[in-house]
Design a protein around this motif. Structure first.
Motif, PDB file in Angstrom:
ATOM      1  N   LEU A  37       0.834  -1.209   0.000  1.00  0.00           N
ATOM      2  CA  LEU A  37       0.000   0.000   0.000  1.00  0.00           C
ATOM      3  C   LEU A  37       0.871   1.262   0.000  1.00  0.00           C
ATOM      4  O   LEU A  37       0.497   2.292  -0.539  1.00  0.00           O
ATOM      5  CB  LEU A  37      -0.938   0.007   1.212  1.00  0.00           C
ATOM      6  CG  LEU A  37      -2.015  -1.085   1.216  1.00  0.00           C
ATOM      7  CD1 LEU A  37      -2.830  -1.029   2.502  1.00  0.00           C
ATOM      8  CD2 LEU A  37      -2.952  -0.955   0.004  1.00  0.00           C
ATOM      9  N   LYS A  38       2.063   1.132   0.584  1.00  0.00           N
ATOM     10  CA  LYS A  38       2.965   2.281   0.734  1.00  0.00           C
ATOM     11  C   LYS A  38       3.463   2.819  -0.606  1.00  0.00           C
ATOM     12  O   LYS A  38       3.788   3.988  -0.732  1.00  0.00           O
ATOM     13  CB  LYS A  38       4.160   1.833   1.582  1.00  0.00           C
ATOM     14  CG  LYS A  38       4.936   2.958   2.199  1.00  0.00           C
ATOM     15  CD  LYS A  38       5.967   2.406   3.152  1.00  0.00           C
ATOM     16  CE  LYS A  38       6.968   3.506   3.470  1.00  0.00           C
ATOM     17  NZ  LYS A  38       8.145   2.953   4.108  1.00  0.00           N
ATOM     18  N   ARG A  39       3.509   1.939  -1.644  1.00  0.00           N
ATOM     19  CA  ARG A  39       4.025   2.401  -2.940  1.00  0.00           C
ATOM     20  C   ARG A  39       2.925   3.017  -3.798  1.00  0.00           C
ATOM     21  O   ARG A  39       3.147   3.458  -4.914  1.00  0.00           O
ATOM     22  CB  ARG A  39       4.682   1.248  -3.699  1.00  0.00           C
ATOM     23  CG  ARG A  39       3.795   0.016  -3.923  1.00  0.00           C
ATOM     24  CD  ARG A  39       3.184  -0.081  -5.269  1.00  0.00           C
ATOM     25  NE  ARG A  39       2.313  -1.270  -5.375  1.00  0.00           N
ATOM     26  CZ  ARG A  39       1.497  -1.473  -6.384  1.00  0.00           C
ATOM     27  NH1 ARG A  39       1.401  -0.605  -7.338  1.00  0.00           N
ATOM     28  NH2 ARG A  39       0.737  -2.556  -6.418  1.00  0.00           N
ATOM     29  N   ARG A  40       1.722   3.055  -3.299  1.00  0.00           N
ATOM     30  CA  ARG A  40       0.591   3.532  -4.102  1.00  0.00           C
ATOM     31  C   ARG A  40       0.521   5.052  -4.107  1.00  0.00           C
ATOM     32  O   ARG A  40       1.132   5.714  -3.297  1.00  0.00           O
ATOM     33  CB  ARG A  40      -0.707   2.887  -3.622  1.00  0.00           C
ATOM     34  CG  ARG A  40      -0.708   1.416  -3.954  1.00  0.00           C
ATOM     35  CD  ARG A  40      -1.878   0.675  -3.390  1.00  0.00           C
ATOM     36  NE  ARG A  40      -1.724  -0.748  -3.661  1.00  0.00           N
ATOM     37  CZ  ARG A  40      -2.234  -1.382  -4.714  1.00  0.00           C
ATOM     38  NH1 ARG A  40      -2.981  -0.740  -5.578  1.00  0.00           N
ATOM     39  NH2 ARG A  40      -2.022  -2.671  -4.901  1.00  0.00           N
ATOM     40  N   ASP A  41      -0.254   5.591  -5.082  1.00  0.00           N
ATOM     41  CA  ASP A  41      -0.194   7.036  -5.313  1.00  0.00           C
ATOM     42  C   ASP A  41      -0.852   7.894  -4.222  1.00  0.00           C
ATOM     43  O   ASP A  41      -0.196   8.729  -3.604  1.00  0.00           O
ATOM     44  CB  ASP A  41      -0.738   7.397  -6.712  1.00  0.00           C
ATOM     45  CG  ASP A  41      -2.098   6.796  -7.043  1.00  0.00           C
ATOM     46  OD1 ASP A  41      -2.718   6.175  -6.150  1.00  0.00           O
ATOM     47  OD2 ASP A  41      -2.545   6.954  -8.195  1.00  0.00           O
TER      48      ASP A  41
END
Ligand SMILES: Nc1ccn([C@@H]2O[C@H](COP(=O)(O)OP(=O)(O)OP(=O)(O)O)[C@@H](O)[C@H]2O)c(=O)n1
Length: 402
Positions: free
Chosen positions: A112-116
């Motif tokens: 989830l951390k790499r999401r926009d």
């Protein structure tokens, strides 16, 4: 409190159950969770899992390996397709991304951390329990688009996210959080590194947003026009957009509108520089022709006859925006239903009849031109579509020696 799952999620949760049965984790992720919480129509249902693609291929019977190197497979279940992607981080979102840019990770939280944006960094378990490490739910409530973590990093990873942010502000009517907006402004030039196909996709969604006016506020604020073909040389076109702008479903309608606002930029130039298909070109021309006819003659049978059915809705919206009218889709449909013919094929005469009637004439352009003229007169109701009437008309209007 877990969220109550609608039917389409219940069916999809069978996939999650199956993955869990084999000892792996799986969650609904991204846009589908966001739209469910917003009570909006849900598009594709995407699933993230700790299982690697080869595992999914073993677990499910019908699997399409669409992007194994990025961790994605499509699982077919009860006639539906679901994208199932391994938890991952990604440094490159471009179309030509290198497989090495993707690394599989262990937990949903890392994924989830790499999401926009925080509103897209939500996951949901099969029972409707929400995983929300970045306060996405709070931001949904506050109508706020906020990048996950460092906003500049998120936009540098994929500058298309700048357009995604604008698109969400247009679709959802949300505000852009101050730091997110600053970061967008400072890296907006990187838009030029993105393929036109991706830009067109986002621009098209942008102009179809119910809150497009809200989106345009940010569109102007970050000066994105400086980095978009045609608009960079003619930024005033955006300033001339109608103040009462309405959503347009098709990108062809957007091109027709822009060409109407600035006729010096041809439809073929928009299509060429924005790398659109010939289909978009012909639909844009179809809508533009209807707008010109409307400007000259108002709504008449010929206009409606020529306008493609798929363009009715956008044409109506454009007329109401550009001419400040109150045209309804029903009115256009009503005229369509009253037309004597649907296409030239429905005329009671054809080329063979013409040659029989004028045996002395050689076949040529005159035949097509005559049929065009007859078609228009029949559509406008000036001539009845009866063979003897049309023959009589031709005898009066055409001569053996012409
Ligand atoms: N450049 C991108 C594209 C997508 N995503 C993530 O991948 C999810 C799925 O992306 P996509 O299907 O393209 O968009 P949605 O957010 O689902 O929106 P929609 O389906 O309405 O286009 C997003 O929610 C987001 O979490 C991202 O972080 N960065």
């Amino acid at each position: 409190m877990p969220v109550l799952l609608p039917k389409e999620f219940k069916q999809a949760s069978e996939i999650i159950e199956q993955i869990e049965h084999y000892g792996y984790e799986a969650y609904f992720v991204g846009g589908c969770v966001r739209d469910l919480l917003l009570e909006r129509k849900v598009g594709d249902i995407d699933i993230a899992t700790s299982a690697e693609p080869h595992v999914s291929q073993e677990i499910f019977e019908k699997v399409i390996p669409v992007g194994l190197e990025h961790g994605t497979v499509i699982v077919r279940h009860k006639h539906q397709s679901y994208e199932v992607t391994t938890f991952r981080v990604d440094d490159d979102y471009s179309d030509q991304r290198h497989p090495d840019s993707v690394k599989f990770v262990k937990t949903i939280k890392q994924d989830l951390k790499r999401r926009d944006f925080t509103i897209n960094a939500l996951a949901m378990g099969k029972n409707g329990n929400i995983i929300d490490p970045f306060s996405g739910k709070k931001n949904l409530k506050n109508n706020l688009i906020k990048a996950v973590g460092d906003a500049s990093d998120r936009f540098k990873e994929d500058p298309l996210r700048i357009m995604r942010a604008l698109r969400f502000s247009s679709q959802l009517g949300f505000s852009l959080e101050a730091k997110t907006l600053d970061a967008m402004e400072s890296v907006v030039n990187e838009i030029e590194t993105i393929t036109m196909e991706r830009i067109v996709q986002e621009t098209s969604k942008f102009f179809s947003g119910v809150y497009v006016k809200n989106g345009l506020y940010y569109f102007r604020k970050i000066n994105i026009t400086k980095y978009l073909p045609i608009l960079k040389k003619n930024p005033y076109i955006i300033d001339r957009l109608p103040a009462n702008i309405k959503p347009l479903n098709a990108f062809a309608s957007v091109i027709a509108m822009l060409h109407f606002i600035e006729p010096d930029v041809a439809i073929r130039d928009w299509v060429k520089q924005w790398k659109c298909s010939n289909m978009i070109k012909s639909e844009a021309e179809n809508i533009y022709e209807a707008l010109l006819t409307y400007q000259l003659d108002g709504l008449n049978r010929w206009l409606v006859y020529r306008l493609h059915g798929c363009n009715y809705r956008d044409f109506t919206a454009l007329v109401n925006m550009l001419f400040r009218e109150k045209l309804t889709n029903e009115k256009v449909k009503q005229i369509r239903n009253s037309l004597p013919i649907e296409s030239k094929k429905d005329l009671t005469i054809n080329g063979t009849d013409l040659l029989e009637l004028f045996p002395g004439k050689t076949p040529g352009h005159w035949m097509g031109e005559t049929l065009d003229q007859i078609e228009k007169e029949v559509v406008l109701g000036n001539l009845s579509n009866r063979k003897n009437v049309l023959k009589e008309w031709m005898k009066w209007n055409l001569h053996e020696t012409d």
